[in-house]
Scaffold this motif. Sequence first.
Motif, PDB file in Angstrom:
ATOM      1  N   ASN A  10       0.867  -1.187   0.000  1.00 55.87           N
ATOM      2  CA  ASN A  10       0.000   0.000   0.000  1.00 55.87           C
ATOM      3  C   ASN A  10       0.899   1.230   0.000  1.00 55.87           C
ATOM      4  OD1 ASN A  10      -1.823   2.036   0.519  1.00 55.87           O
ATOM      5  ND2 ASN A  10      -2.324   1.367   2.605  1.00 55.87           N
ATOM      6  N   LYS A  12       0.157   4.288  -0.357  1.00 54.02           N
ATOM      7  CA  LYS A  12      -0.450   5.515   0.193  1.00 54.02           C
ATOM      8  C   LYS A  12      -0.170   6.685  -0.756  1.00 54.02           C
ATOM      9  CE  LYS A  12      -0.253   3.416   4.688  1.00 54.02           C
ATOM     10  NZ  LYS A  12      -0.131   3.526   6.133  1.00 54.02           N
ATOM     11  N   HIS A 100      -9.617   1.207   5.065  1.00 53.03           N
ATOM     12  CA  HIS A 100      -8.332   1.426   5.743  1.00 53.03           C
ATOM     13  C   HIS A 100      -8.549   2.419   6.881  1.00 53.03           C
ATOM     14  CE1 HIS A 100      -4.236   2.698   6.528  1.00 53.03           C
ATOM     15  NE2 HIS A 100      -3.848   1.593   5.929  1.00 53.03           N
ATOM     16  N   GLU A 172      -5.365  -4.767  10.869  1.00 56.26           N
ATOM     17  CA  GLU A 172      -4.306  -3.780  11.080  1.00 56.26           C
ATOM     18  C   GLU A 172      -4.561  -3.008  12.367  1.00 56.26           C
ATOM     19  OE1 GLU A 172      -2.346  -2.512   7.169  1.00 56.26           O
ATOM     20  OE2 GLU A 172      -4.177  -1.343   7.311  1.00 56.26           O
ATOM     21  N   ALA A 176      -0.212   0.194  15.372  1.00 57.75           N
ATOM     22  CA  ALA A 176       0.989  -0.408  14.768  1.00 57.75           C
ATOM     23  C   ALA A 176       1.272   0.152  13.372  1.00 57.75           C
ATOM     24  CB  ALA A 176       0.830  -1.923  14.693  1.00 57.75           C
ATOM     25  N   ILE A 177       0.367   0.983  12.841  1.00 53.08           N
ATOM     26  CA  ILE A 177       0.534   1.466  11.470  1.00 53.08           C
ATOM     27  C   ILE A 177       1.499   2.651  11.440  1.00 53.08           C
ATOM     28  CG2 ILE A 177      -0.622   2.567   9.502  1.00 53.08           C
ATOM     29  CD1 ILE A 177      -3.088   0.920  10.170  1.00 53.08           C
ATOM     30  N   GLY A 178       2.591   2.461  10.727  1.00 50.51           N
ATOM     31  CA  GLY A 178       3.559   3.545  10.518  1.00 50.51           C
ATOM     32  C   GLY A 178       4.293   3.962  11.783  1.00 50.51           C
ATOM     33  N   GLY A 217       0.724  -3.473   9.656  1.00 52.47           N
ATOM     34  CA  GLY A 217       1.183  -2.584  10.730  1.00 52.47           C
ATOM     35  C   GLY A 217       2.663  -2.820  10.966  1.00 52.47           C
ATOM     36  N   SER A 218       3.501  -1.941  10.338  1.00 56.04           N
ATOM     37  CA  SER A 218       4.952  -2.014  10.495  1.00 56.04           C
ATOM     38  C   SER A 218       5.546  -3.384  10.142  1.00 56.04           C
ATOM     39  CB  SER A 218       5.359  -1.583  11.908  1.00 56.04           C
ATOM     40  OG  SER A 218       4.952  -0.242  12.146  1.00 56.04           O
ATOM     41  N   LEU A 237      -0.344  -6.665   4.629  1.00 56.27           N
ATOM     42  CA  LEU A 237      -0.592  -5.395   3.956  1.00 56.27           C
ATOM     43  C   LEU A 237       0.518  -4.471   4.458  1.00 56.27           C
ATOM     44  CD1 LEU A 237      -2.353  -3.649   2.136  1.00 56.27           C
ATOM     45  CD2 LEU A 237      -3.912  -3.277   4.037  1.00 56.27           C
ATOM     46  N   GLY A 239       2.811  -1.026   4.306  1.00 53.46           N
ATOM     47  CA  GLY A 239       2.844   0.385   3.924  1.00 53.46           C
ATOM     48  C   GLY A 239       4.275   0.825   3.644  1.00 53.46           C
ATOM     49  N   GLY A 240       4.897   1.487   4.626  1.00 59.85           N
ATOM     50  CA  GLY A 240       6.231   2.077   4.468  1.00 59.85           C
ATOM     51  C   GLY A 240       7.238   1.160   3.784  1.00 59.85           C
TER      52      GLY A 240
HETATM   53  P1  PGA Z   1       2.844   0.454   7.641  1.00 61.21           P
HETATM   54  O1  PGA Z   1       1.365   0.661   7.030  1.00 61.21           O
HETATM   55  O2  PGA Z   1       3.361  -0.851   7.080  1.00 61.21           O
HETATM   56  O3  PGA Z   1       3.629   1.648   7.174  1.00 61.21           O
HETATM   57  O4  PGA Z   1       2.687   0.399   9.127  1.00 61.21           O
HETATM   58  C1  PGA Z   1       0.485  -0.416   6.889  1.00 61.21           C
HETATM   59  C2  PGA Z   1      -0.839   0.061   6.304  1.00 61.21           C
HETATM   60  O5  PGA Z   1      -1.302   1.147   6.675  1.00 61.21           O
HETATM   61  O6  PGA Z   1      -1.459  -0.635   5.477  1.00 61.21           O
END
Ligand code: PGA
Length: 259
Positions: A10, A12, A100, A172, A176-178, A217-218, A237, A239-240
Amino acid sequence: MTRKPIISGNWKMNLNHFEAIQTVQKLSYQLTKEDYAAVDVSVHPPFTDLRSVQTVLDVDEIPIKLGAQHCHQDEKGAFTGEISPAFLAKLSVKYVIVGHSERRELFGETDEIVSKKIDAILKQEMTPIICCGETLQEREAGETESKVLTQIRSALTKRNADVVSALVVAYEPIWAIGTGLTATSQDAQAVIGAIRAEIADLAGADAAAAVRIQYGGSVKSSNIAELMAMPDIDGALVGGASLETEEFAKIVQFRNVRS
Ligand code: PGA
């Protein structure tokens, strides 16, 4: 029942269409036929990149699946700035992230809207990746399961078993996200196991055994193997870490990574 893992990037609001082309090309040099045979890989670029990425995947015959991050629930109309799921289907988009936590928190997406979006995505024969998760406050108050299972019930109630079998769910935890904080693999397994049990109640045991559930989540190459070793975790899933092609490729290649 063996479920094919699915690892989704993802992006973003990152990478313009030039950067997107380079990123998928670089990623394709790092992934092998064996990787694609073992894992479904999707990337979810911003809308303005989709056509460019689709062309690269098509022309270079790269088996990465194209994904979107969001769509509107209607097919067309006076919704300035929004994107129709029908337009995404025309671009060969296979997976659409829906619900999301950033859409829920920053753009007011409710459970009811999420459910309508799932209908709209399914109507276009794409697969929704349905996100759910709790805040830190909810976790500390012991409300994780009630929050997550309420989101799941709202998204999946009254859907037939065949439809549910083919869906993707992403658990998620919002905290834990970002943030660099990851749920322990045991904590993630506990919630994902509870999601699967709820799906068995809603749509039957066969659908619950078939539906794929990601953790998000990370996620990084250093924690993916441990997460994937859990019985109910079928993918991630990301993100970063999906913005760095080498790191994302290593995540896809979790089979080779030692936890
Ligand atoms: P992250 O994001 O891997 O940067 O924590 C995950 C997401 O929001 O899908």
